[in-house]
Design a protein around this motif. Structure first.
Motif: not given
Length: 505
Positions: A177-202
Motif C-alpha cells: 500500500x506504500x512505497x518509497x521513491x526519490x525525485x530529481x527530474x520527476x522520478x516520483x512523479x513520472x512513474x506515478x503518472x505512467x502507472x496510475x498512482x500518486x507521487x509527491x515531490x516535497x
C-alpha cells in the motif's frame, strides 16, 4: 483522513494505506492477513512486471506478527502500524541487497536500515522488499543490467517510467500500500503518472536528504508514493522528520516549521476561492499532442470548480540549461570513483551524463547557479498572483520499454536521455512542491498524470488541493484512478522471457 475511498474492496492487497491502517486500528484487519495478501499478490503478478527485485517475506511476516501482538497489548501504535511498504533499490534495508541497479554493486548487502526505512519501521511498518530502478536512478525508464526491466502494468510492452518505477508498479498492482521513491527530474512523479498512482515531490528539506552529496543543491529529494493522496500524506508524516543533516531542513528546538502530523489530516479546501494557472508546457517543454489533449479535457472539466483558471506559466527561461548543468555537477560528484575504477560497467545514461559534465567549465556552473537564482525569483513573483499551477506531469504517453528514452517527441528531437522529463523538472529547479495525481487515461488508453504545483513550503496545500480534485473524480469512469487488470497480469508470460529484458540495449 480526508476524502476516504469508497470502493468496495474484497482482497486486503487492494486496500489503500489509509483504509488498511484504519481497519487494523479497529481490529477489522490483521497485520498478518494484510502481509499475507501482499505476498500472495506479489507471487501472483511479479513475474509479469518485475517490480519487486529482492525480499525477505519471512521477516515481513515476523514484523506483521509483532504488529498484531502490539494491538492486543494496548501499546501506542505508529502512523503506519501493520502496513507493508516497498523500498526503492537506492536505499538500504538491513539484510537485503542495495545494488543501485548497477552490476558494480550486484553483491552489496546492506548491514543497517537507511534513515527512512528505520523511521517507517519505528512507526509500525514492515518491509515487503526492494523495488526496481534504473542504474543509479539515472533516467526515466526502469531497466538495468542487474535485475532487468520493469514493465507498465497497463501495457506490458510499455515502460513504467522511472526512476521510482518498481515502486509505482508495486503500488498499481497491489503488492504494497506504500512505497518509497526519490525525485530529481520527476522520478516520483513520472512513474506515478505512467502507472496510475500518486507521487509527491516535497519542498526541499521536508524529507531530509541526509545522503545528498552536494548538500546545497537540493534537486534530489525522497518522497512518498501511494494509491491516494491521503496515502502519501500518511507516509509523509513519517518521513518528514527534524534532521539538521540536511541544510534545508530547518530545526528549532527540535521542531520543523511544518508539523508532520498535519499531513495525516488534510484540510478541506474551497477550490472556488483559488486562482489557478494552467500550462500545457511551461513555455518550453516538448510535449506530445496526446498529452496536451488529455490535459485540456481535464482542465475543461475542472474549470467550473476553480475561482479563476487562466492560461499562464511561470517564467522558465533557461530551464533546460540550468537542469542540464546542475544535474551534471551531481553526476560528477557522485560517480568519480565508479568511473575511475569501473567505467566499463557503467551504463549509457550515466556515462553520457558524466561526459557531459566534463565538458562544462567552472564558468558554466557559475552561470547555471546564477540562472537558477533568477529562475527561483521569477517563480516567487508568479506565485504572488496565483495559488497553484496545473500541468501534465509527463511530456509523453508511456513508450516501449526497449527504448531507453524518447528520441523525439512528435517529430522534434530530444536533447538527451533526461530532456523528456521537462514537465517535472520545471518545478524541481524552483524547489516547489509538486504532485502527480492519476486522472483517468489518455486517448491511447494509458494512465494520465495531472500535476499540481504550489508555493514553496505549501506542501500541505498541494496535498489538500489534490485531495479535493481526487474526490471530485472518485469512481468517475473517465477521470477516476485507473486500475490495472490483475487477472491479465496473472496470466501473462514471464517478463524475463522477453528479448531485451536484461541490460541497456
Amino acid at each position: 483522513m480526508a476524502h476516504p475511498v469508497t470502493d468496495t474492496v474484497t482482497d486486503p492487497a487492494d486496500l489503500t494505506a489509509t483504509q488498511a491502517r484504519a481497519m487494523i486500528s479497529r481490529r477489522q484487519l490483521s497485520p498478518v492477513e494484510l502481509a499475507e495478501a501482499c505476498i500472495t499478490r506479489t507471487n501472483a503478478v511479479n513475474h509479469a512486471v518485475n517490480a519487486l527485485v529482492a525480499w525477505d517475506f519471512d521477516r515481513l511476516l515476523d514484523e506483521a506478527r509483532a504488529a498484531e501482538a502490539a494491538l492486543t497489548s494496548g501499546a501506542p501504535l505508529g502512523a503506519v502500524h501493520g502496513l507493508p511498504f516497498g523500498v526503492k533499490d537506492m536505499i538500504d534495508v538491513a539484510g537485503l541487497p542495495t545494488t543501485f541497479g548497477s552490476t558494480i554493486y550486484r553483491d552489496n548487502v546492506a548491514t543497517k536500515d537507511s534513515a527512512i526505512v528505520a523511521q517507517m519501521r519505528a512507526a509500525g511498518g514492515g518491509v515487503l522488499g526492494k523495488t526496481n530502478n534504473p542504474e543509479f536512478s539515472a533516467g526515466g525508464n526502469t531497466r538495468n543490467a542487474v535485475y532487468g526491466v520493469t514493465a507498465n502494468p497497463f501495457d506490458l510492452t510499455k515502460t513504467c517510467a522511472g526512476s521510482s518505477g518498481g515502486s509505482a508498479v508495486a503500488l498499481a498492482v497491489g503488492m504494497a500500500p506504500l512505497c518509497t521513491g526519490s525525485d530529481t527530474g520527476g522520478s516520483l512523479r513520472n512513474p506515478a503518472a505512467f502507472c496510475g498512482v500518486v507521487g509527491f515531490r516535497p519542498s526541499p528539506g521536508v524529507v531530509p536528504g541526509t545522503t545528498r552529496g552536494p548538500a546545497l543543491i537540493p534537486l534530489p529529494t525522497s518522497g512518498p508514493m501511494g494509491r491516494t493522496v491521503a496515502d502519501v500524506g500518511l507516509m509523509l508524516s513519517v518521513m518528514a522528520t527534524p534532521d539538521r543533516s540536511d541544510p534545508y531542513t530547518f530545526v528549532t528546538d527540535g521542531k520543523t516549521p511544518w508539523n508532520p502530523a498535519d499531513f495525516t489530516r488534510l484540510p478541506r479546501v474551497d477550490l472556488g476561492r483559488l486562482k489557478v494557472a494552467m500550462t500545457e508546457d511551461y513555455g518550453f517543454s516538448l510535449t506530445q499532442n496526446v498529452v496536451r489533449e488529455a490535459f485540456r479535457a481535464r482542465c475543461e472539466a475542472l474549470a467550473p470548480q476553480f475561482g479563476q483558471l487562466d492560461a499562464a506559466t511561470p517564467d522558465c527561461t533557461n530551464a533546460d540549461r540550468i537542469f542540464a548543468v546542475l544535474r551534471a555537477v551531481m553526476m560528477l560528484s557522485g560517480h568519480a570513483t565508479n568511473m575511475a575504477n569501473h567505467a566499463d560497467q557503467m551504463g549509457p545514461n550515466v556515462t553520457d551524463n558524466w561526459n557531459e559534465g566534463l565538458s562544462y567549465s567552472a564558468q558554466d556552473v557559475a552561470q547555471a547557479l546564477s540562472m537558477q537564482g533568477a529562475y527561483y525569483r521569477n517563480w516567487q513573483l508568479f506565485f504572488e498572483d496565483y495559488d497553484y499551477v496545473i500541468s501534465p506531469a509527463v511530456t509523453v504517453s508511456p513508450f516501449d520499454w526497449r527504448d531507453l528514452y524518447p528520441q523525439d517527441i512528435d517529430g522534434v528531437k530530444t536533447q538527451s536521455y533526461y530532456h523528456w522529463l521537462s514537465q517535472a523538472y520545471a518545478s524541481t529547479i524552483a524547489g516547489h512542491p509538486s504532485i502527480s495525481l492519476p486522472l483517468g487515461r489518455d486517448a491511447l488508453g494509458l494512465p494520465f498524470g495531472f500535476q499540481i504545483v504550489g508555493r514553496r513550503g505549501d506542501d500541505l496545500g498541494v496535498l489538500a488541493v489534490a485531495a479535493e480534485i481526487e474526490a471530485l473524480f472518485a469512481g468517475d469512469a473517465t477521470f477516476g484512478r485507473p486500475k490495472a487488470d490483475i487477472e491479465m497480469l496473472k496470466a501473462a508470460p514471464p517478463l524475463s522471457q522477453q528479448d531485451g529484458f536484461l541490460g541497456f540495449a
